[in-house]
Design an enzyme around this catalytic site. Structure first.
Site, short mmCIF file in Angstrom:
data_model
loop_
_atom_site.label_atom_id
_atom_site.label_comp_id
_atom_site.label_asym_id
_atom_site.label_seq_id
_atom_site.Cartn_x
_atom_site.Cartn_y
_atom_site.Cartn_z
N LYS A 187 0.85 -1.20 0.00
CA LYS A 187 0.00 0.00 0.00
C LYS A 187 0.88 1.25 0.00
CE LYS A 187 0.94 0.90 4.34
NZ LYS A 187 1.29 2.05 5.14
N THR A 244 -3.27 5.65 4.37
CA THR A 244 -2.00 6.11 3.81
C THR A 244 -2.20 6.99 2.58
OG1 THR A 244 -1.50 3.78 4.08
CG2 THR A 244 0.34 5.19 3.69
#
Ligand code: NAD
Length: 336
Positions: A187, A244
């Site tokens: 990610k 994120t």
């Protein structure tokens, strides 16, 4: 329980405070004397301004602090995991679970970090991976947060859950350590790309498409490596991806914004003051893993081109948009 946290960066410090607040005897190991002195003198970690260390966390640079511990948390940057785990061998008691919180994939070997730790400790310690949407800055301030602890050894996962679980920090267990680690490491690549989109002035639509298709390709690689598809719909998958890709706490996203504005990857990382941008390293490993496994990861390949081969993010985006037409579920049918 006696515990030690190895690595006093933002995340190691926040987790040491969580352990201390749960009543555990906690040591916090710093890589350098200087870092340990800064913590001692300021009473806080400069990466976590406003979060007082307070009493009950023993600051140290002596790795022997792991001796006699019931659990050890490993919180170095990913590039330092092997070297640090090697130094722990012979110090850590056999059977003591190691809770790995670093996110990344080992360069060149493409091993997942739990495999690296298991290798260095000679398989004598269960390795648990802790991951999920969890900025150190927020965990340090006690912002309600949920993460997952994954281990094939259920006893070790339950111990990790027990150690950290509180009214502010909710811990789920999972047996899918491969899925949790793949989600955690990759990610960061997508977060760099999301930042890049922001830096180029793209809209919310572009970023949402990038996150969704990014998660699809992460899951595709994960499943090819033995992970469970459902893990990518969980805290270590979509949960961590959301946090994120959308927050200014994320160094990966911040580095991506600078790259989208025209900086090189090196310039962007320098501008972040040398803080570790894991997505930069993970992009190279992910590309290598995808090539080896024969899995298509167009966004990751584009990130690699921008980060390592001087590619222009605008041209990469245009190419991604011009790929041949597809059915959304087409490539994923083989999962089932
Ligand atoms: N910061 C977060 O919110 C967060 C959340 C979840 C996971 N993580 C992961 O945790 C890991 C650590 O991140 P961080 O934010 O605490 O990093 P950081 O940049 O705040 O700190 C890195 C620490 O590693 C130490 N270090 C540097 N070189 C080393 C070496 N060769 N050997 C041992 N230690 C060394 C530094 O002294 C520093 O204390 C990363 O893998 C990151 O992806 C971070």
């Amino acid at each position: 329980m006696k515990t030690a946290v190895i690595g006093s960066g933002a995340w190691g410090t926040a987790l040491a405070l969580a352990l201390r607040d749960n009543g555990h005897e906690t040591a916090l190991w710093s890589y350098t004397e200087q870092e340990s002195s800064v913590l001692r003198e300021r009473g806080e970690n400069p990466m976590l301004p406003g979060v007082a260390l307070g009493p009950g966390v023993a600051l140290t640079t002596d790795l022997d602090c792991v001796k006699g511990c019931g659990a050890v948390v490993l919180a170095t940057p990913s590039f330092a995991v092997r070297g640090t785990a090697r130094q722990l061998r012979g110090r850590i008691d056999p059977g003591t679970p190691v809770i790995l919180v670093s996110k990344g994939i080992e360069k060149d070997s493409c091993l997942l970090l739990h495999q690296v730790v298991a290798e260095e400790l000679g398989g004598r310690n269960p390795v648990v991976v802790l991951s999920g949407p969890s900025h150190a800055e927020e965990v340090g301030r006690g912002v309600p947060t949920a993460v997952v602890v994954a281990c094939e050894d259920r006893e070790a996962a339950l111990l990790a859950q027990d150690l950290f679980m509180s009214r502010r920090f909710r811990i789920y267990t999972s047996p899918d350590i491969v899925g949790v680690e793949i989600g955690a490491a990759l990610k960061n690549v997508i977060a760099l790309c999301a930042g890049c989109c922001d830096g180029m002035g793209c809209g919310d639509n572009t970023k949402a498409a990038l996150m969704t298709r990014g998660l699809t390709e992460i899951a595709r690689l994960g499943v090819a490596l033995g992970a469970r598809k459902e893990t990518f719909a969980g805290l270590a998958g979509v949960g961590d991806l959301i946090v994120t890709c959308t927050s200014m706490h994320s160094r990966n996203r911040r580095a991506g914004i600078l790259i989208g504005q025209g900086k090189t990857a090196r310039e962007a990382m320098d501008e972040l003051g040398g803080a570790v941008v894991e997505g930069y390293y993970a992009a190279a490993s992910a590309k290598q893993m995808a090539d080896r496994a024969g899995v298509e990861m167009p966004i990751t390949a584009g990130a690699y081109e921008v980060l390592y081969a001087g590619g222009d993010p605008r041209q990469v985006l245009e190419r991604l948009m011009a790929r041949e037409r597809r059915d959304e579920l087409e490539a994923e049918e083989s999962w089932i």
